[in-house]
Design an enzyme around this catalytic site. Structure first.
Site, PDB file in Angstrom:
ATOM      1  CB  SER A  84      41.873  56.867  31.198  1.00 26.47           C
ATOM      2  OG  SER A  84      40.729  56.204  31.841  1.00 26.47           O
TER       3      SER A  84
ATOM      4  CG  HIS B 141      43.186  59.153  28.200  1.00 31.09           C
ATOM      5  ND1 HIS B 141      43.914  60.137  29.008  1.00 31.09           N
ATOM      6  CD2 HIS B 141      42.162  58.832  28.750  1.00 31.09           C
ATOM      7  CE1 HIS B 141      42.845  60.448  29.971  1.00 31.09           C
ATOM      8  NE2 HIS B 141      42.049  59.642  29.792  1.00 31.09           N
TER       9      HIS B 141
ATOM     10  CE  LYS C  53      40.086  61.992  28.718  1.00 29.38           C
ATOM     11  NZ  LYS C  53      39.528  62.529  30.162  1.00 29.38           N
TER      12      LYS C  53
HETATM   13  C1  LIG Z   1      37.988  56.906  27.388  1.00 33.47           C
HETATM   14  C2  LIG Z   1      37.412  58.387  27.901  1.00 33.47           C
HETATM   15  N1  LIG Z   1      36.343  58.632  27.130  1.00 33.47           N
HETATM   16  C3  LIG Z   1      35.614  59.771  27.570  1.00 33.47           C
HETATM   17  C4  LIG Z   1      36.200  60.441  28.463  1.00 33.47           C
HETATM   18  C5  LIG Z   1      35.187  61.816  29.016  1.00 33.47           C
HETATM   19  O1  LIG Z   1      35.856  62.847  28.469  1.00 33.47           O
HETATM   20  P1  LIG Z   1      35.227  64.256  28.581  1.00 33.47           P
HETATM   21  O2  LIG Z   1      36.159  64.797  30.074  1.00 33.47           O
HETATM   22  O3  LIG Z   1      35.373  65.243  27.514  1.00 33.47           O
HETATM   23  O4  LIG Z   1      33.828  64.047  28.916  1.00 33.47           O
HETATM   24  C6  LIG Z   1      37.035  60.348  29.006  1.00 33.47           C
HETATM   25  C7  LIG Z   1      37.503  61.114  30.471  1.00 33.47           C
HETATM   26  O5  LIG Z   1      38.153  60.762  31.447  1.00 33.47           O
HETATM   27  C8  LIG Z   1      37.853  59.074  28.895  1.00 33.47           C
HETATM   28  O6  LIG Z   1      38.844  58.737  29.551  1.00 33.47           O
END
Ligand SMILES: Cc1ncc(COP(=O)(O)O)c(C=O)c1O
Length: 394
Positions: free
Chosen positions: A182, A210, A241
């Site tokens: 990310s 993502h 997202k």
């Molecule tokens: C790779 C990854 N996993 C999990 C998450 C967490 O997602 P959520 O915002 O739905 O808790 C994110 C969010 O930034 C992420 O980039």
């Protein structure tokens, strides 16, 4: 009166401010979209993960409103105790079909999906091989599991092989990688990781937070992008997202999903997604299944922006996705850059340590299908102006 027990917090915060690492949270006064009202100012939005514009899509908003008339707002308890609404089961069936997997189970967020999934699959005496740049929620899920954590070099299947060979004491084994990283926008070498996993008989998990709604046919995600259907054991994802709502999902083999309903602690000990969230997510799947238009627009916007930035002389790292890091180096410069962008009408956040390594601070630009050509041109002009002013480009 100063509470001496808490004096350390003041000291830590002062130190963060000195290093340019203190996060100031801005206040939004409008719905998500290409333009936002931020701290009372109308600005172009390049900060949110609203890749497809679904966060304020009329179909999702209508679905949420209408479903609340029948189901109310909340599930009122955890699903294993008070029963599961048929609505949640419908979303899980729809997500599984969309992603082309056997089954799916939802959680309150992508973060909790990782906290549920990893400790349910491995525990004390087991080993996890984890990409060194994996997301914080994967790291926390690994720690909670109490399995041994072996980090392999970022996106490096050869190093993974070495680490596997060097680890001789183990019970169960699990390889975990982010799908799209990310902060850099690069994509995990999933086919090569799968080859290693299958050769050694190791479970393979990818966090596609993502990649969902972004990669693959019509946004079906990284597994579809690489044609690895049926090969990756479990895909974790988020509905916050590209899906534009909030929630998490684990999708893949039926046994794993069945097991998560028995042993995924955030499933067992925390209430389910709310009714409007679930209804909006079902509508998001409808929108994605009906047309690839939004996903196509996202990619063409991202290409246009990235090319424009490169022509201006900005370093955009090695992104392969609509996430465009604008590499600046020092955290103070990145903060100053973000502040000047904002004054000029662009909302794009500076990212520094600990989210990225020290010395690799950046502005992270999140492209979206909602931007028009003139939005993108305006943003490029402002980036050029601020970049020249701060000596980043000529
Ligand atoms: C790779 C990854 N996993 C999990 C998450 C967490 O997602 P959520 O915002 O739905 O808790 C994110 C969010 O930034 C992420 O980039």
């Amino acid at each position: 009166m100063i509470d001496t027990k808490l004096a350390w917090i003041g000291e830590e915060i002062a130190s963060l401010k000195e290093q340019g690492l203190f996060t100031t949270i801005r206040t939004l006064g409008s719905a998500q979209g290409a333009w936002l009202e931020v701290d009372g100012k109308r600005v172009l939005n390049f900060s949110s993960n609203n890749y497809l514009g679904l966060a304020n899509h009329p179909r999702l908003v209508d679905a949420a409103k209408q479903t609340m008339d029948t189901y109310g707002v909340g599930p009122a308890a955890v699903r294993t105790i008070a029963g599961t609404m048929d609505l949640h089961l419908e979303l899980e069936r729809r997500l599984a079909a969309f992603k082309g997997v056997e089954a799916a189970v939802t959680f309150q967020s992508g973060f909790t999906a990782n906290l549920a999934t990893i400790p349910a699959l491995v525990g004390k005496g087991d080993v996890i091989f984890s990409d060194e740049l994996n997301h914080a929620s994967i790291i926390d899920g690994c720690r909670l599991s109490r399995a041994q954590i072996v980090r392999f070099k970022h996106a490096d299947p050869d190093d993974l092989k070495k680490q596997i060979a060097a680890t001789t004491e183990y019970g169960r084994r699990l390889i975990i990688t982010d799908g799209v990283f990310s902060m850099d926008g690069d994509v995990a070498p999933l086919p090569a990781l799968y080859d290693v996993a299958s050769k050694h008989g190791i479970l393979l998990m990818v966090d596609d937070a993502h990649g969902e709604g972004v990669l693959g046919t019509g946004g079906r995600g990284i597994v579809d992008h690489f044609g690895l259907h049926g090969k990756v054991d479990v895909e974790v994802g988020t509905l916050s997202k590209a899906f534009g709502v909030v929630g998490g999902v684990s999708a893949g083999k039926q046994e794993i999903v069945d097991w998560l309903r028995q042993r995924g602690r955030p499933f067992l000990f925390s209430s389910a997604m709310t009714v409007p969230d679930v209804a909006a997510c079902i509508a998001a799947v409808d929108v994605l299944e009906e047309s690839t238009e939004l996903v196509d627009q996202l990619w063409s916007n991202a290409e246009y922006f990235k090319q424009g930035m490169n022509e201006l002389g900005f370093d955009t790292g090695h992104t392969e996705t609509p996430i465009v890091p604008v590499m600046l180096g020092e955290a103070l410069l990145a903060q100053q850059f973000s502040k000047r962008l904002f004054e000029e009408g662009v909302f794009a956040m500076a990212i520094g340590f600990p989210t990225v390594p020290r010395g690799l601070a950046r502005i992270r630009v999140m492209n979206s299908a909602t931007h028009s050509q003139s939005d993108l041109d305006q943003a490029l002009e402002i980036f050029a102006k601020v970049g020249r002013e701060l000596g980043v480009v000529q």
